[in-house]
Design a protein around this motif. Sequence first.
Motif, mmCIF file in Angstrom:
data_model
loop_
_atom_site.group_PDB
_atom_site.id
_atom_site.type_symbol
_atom_site.label_atom_id
_atom_site.label_comp_id
_atom_site.label_asym_id
_atom_site.label_seq_id
_atom_site.Cartn_x
_atom_site.Cartn_y
_atom_site.Cartn_z
ATOM 1 N N UNK A 1 -31.587 -24.632 -9.910
ATOM 2 C CA UNK A 1 -32.209 -25.369 -9.602
ATOM 3 C C UNK A 1 -31.662 -26.256 -8.439
ATOM 4 N N UNK A 2 -32.085 -25.651 -7.026
ATOM 5 C CA UNK A 2 -31.386 -26.411 -6.367
ATOM 6 C C UNK A 2 -31.422 -27.417 -5.891
ATOM 7 N N UNK A 3 -31.002 -28.244 -5.006
ATOM 8 C CA UNK A 3 -30.851 -29.485 -4.000
ATOM 9 C C UNK A 3 -32.080 -29.492 -3.776
ATOM 10 N N UNK A 4 -33.449 -28.671 -2.213
ATOM 11 C CA UNK A 4 -33.980 -28.928 -1.940
ATOM 12 C C UNK A 4 -35.571 -28.109 -3.035
ATOM 13 N N UNK B 1 -20.261 -23.539 -17.873
ATOM 14 C CA UNK B 1 -19.672 -24.379 -16.688
ATOM 15 C C UNK B 1 -21.466 -24.649 -16.060
ATOM 16 N N UNK B 2 -21.787 -26.001 -15.418
ATOM 17 C CA UNK B 2 -22.554 -26.655 -14.099
ATOM 18 C C UNK B 2 -22.538 -27.102 -13.583
ATOM 19 N N UNK B 3 -23.062 -26.050 -12.214
ATOM 20 C CA UNK B 3 -22.499 -27.005 -11.366
ATOM 21 C C UNK B 3 -24.027 -27.296 -10.677
ATOM 22 N N UNK B 4 -23.212 -28.457 -10.184
ATOM 23 C CA UNK B 4 -23.533 -28.921 -8.714
ATOM 24 C C UNK B 4 -23.766 -30.951 -9.313
ATOM 25 N N UNK B 5 -24.922 -31.411 -8.364
ATOM 26 C CA UNK B 5 -24.838 -32.589 -8.302
ATOM 27 C C UNK B 5 -25.438 -33.448 -9.881
ATOM 28 N N UNK B 6 -25.207 -34.263 -9.848
ATOM 29 C CA UNK B 6 -25.177 -35.395 -11.087
ATOM 30 C C UNK B 6 -26.539 -36.183 -10.315
ATOM 31 N N UNK B 7 -26.674 -36.082 -9.309
ATOM 32 C CA UNK B 7 -27.457 -37.733 -8.476
ATOM 33 C C UNK B 7 -28.714 -37.389 -9.541
ATOM 34 N N UNK C 1 -26.622 -27.098 -4.571
ATOM 35 C CA UNK C 1 -27.082 -27.357 -2.627
ATOM 36 C C UNK C 1 -25.072 -26.905 -2.081
ATOM 37 N N UNK C 2 -25.225 -25.674 -2.047
ATOM 38 C CA UNK C 2 -23.768 -25.047 -1.010
ATOM 39 C C UNK C 2 -23.569 -26.340 0.181
ATOM 40 N N UNK C 3 -24.868 -27.082 0.944
ATOM 41 C CA UNK C 3 -24.283 -27.703 2.054
ATOM 42 C C UNK C 3 -23.569 -29.009 1.153
ATOM 43 N N UNK C 4 -24.277 -30.049 0.106
ATOM 44 C CA UNK C 4 -24.063 -31.686 -0.682
ATOM 45 C C UNK C 4 -22.365 -30.638 -0.909
ATOM 46 N N UNK C 5 -22.539 -29.529 -1.668
ATOM 47 C CA UNK C 5 -21.081 -29.215 -2.242
ATOM 48 C C UNK C 5 -20.276 -29.250 -1.148
ATOM 49 N N UNK C 6 -19.994 -28.349 0.025
ATOM 50 C CA UNK C 6 -19.357 -29.394 0.782
ATOM 51 C C UNK C 6 -19.432 -30.426 1.013
ATOM 52 N N UNK C 7 -19.782 -31.312 1.504
ATOM 53 C CA UNK C 7 -20.521 -32.689 1.826
ATOM 54 C C UNK C 7 -19.514 -33.968 0.804
ATOM 55 N N UNK C 8 -19.833 -32.926 -0.002
ATOM 56 C CA UNK C 8 -18.887 -33.987 -1.016
ATOM 57 C C UNK C 8 -17.178 -33.810 -1.789
#
Length: 250
Positions: A72-75, A110-116, A148-155
């Motif tokens: 599931x992507x941030x988009x 592992x579950x990788x991503x935003x919790x938001x 999302x790759x960009x969200x990951x870099x921003x974090x």
Amino acid sequence: MSDPATSIESQARVIEVAGPRHVAIIMDGNGRWAKARGLPRAAGHREGVEALRRVVEACRELGVEHLTVFSFSTENWRRPPSEISALFDLLRLYVARDLARLRQEGVRIRIIGSREGLEPDLLRIIDECVTTTGHNTAFNLNIAFNYGGRAEIVEAVRAAARAVSRGEIAPDAIDESFLSACLWTRDLPDPDLLIRTSGEQRISNFLLWGCAYTEIVFMEERWPDFDRGCMERALDVFRSRQRRFGGVGA
Ligand code: IPE
Ligand code: IPE
Ligand code: MG
């Protein structure tokens, strides 16, 4: 200290002989698979879970150490709410059905991503997967969920900025390895092979940092049709490639 150029070359040679250590997959085409059969898109997603089960098995047997799948992507928040909740329900179902077996078989999840934006029960499920399989070492299944790759870099940049403001690191001391260590994917090796199914040829914001030198294989099969044979073909293509990492090769 070893010469970085030499160690990258020897790493490339080892990978060429041994096959990819880390395979990442953009599991695409569920909706088109369903549409072609006159079924609702959710039926394609359900069938996609069967493909995931097959591919986890195949990767373990074929000697892959890490499998990272984009689920599931941030988009994907742009999709209709009913489809989003069907996708979330599938994660719930997959964990309910498969977690105990995967844990017993030594799979670390592992579950990788935003919790938001994720509901509390999903966050609990994510935490349960990570904590109950954290000591396993037989295989690594990494699920990119709300990723999302960009969200990951921003974090990561935010974490680095916080470290600077606490006086833990000088701005000029921030280098690739420091920033890598701030990413959600910090404990993962870079993917050696990225597969995208369903004929689409783009990255769609997946693993932007880690894929700097990843070999990419695009395949025509829609994800629900993906099986061990498809995985073996992708590995054959990977083995036929020469990885140069910016050098001149053998
Ligand atoms: C991939 O299949 C699964 C997710 C993105 C969650 P799609 O749902 O994107 O299927 P298509 O691309 O519309 O066929
Ligand atoms: C990428 O597929 C995301 C996942 C597979 C989870 P999409 O179907 O969302 O990508 P685009 O919109 O076609 O680029
Ligand atoms: Mg798609």
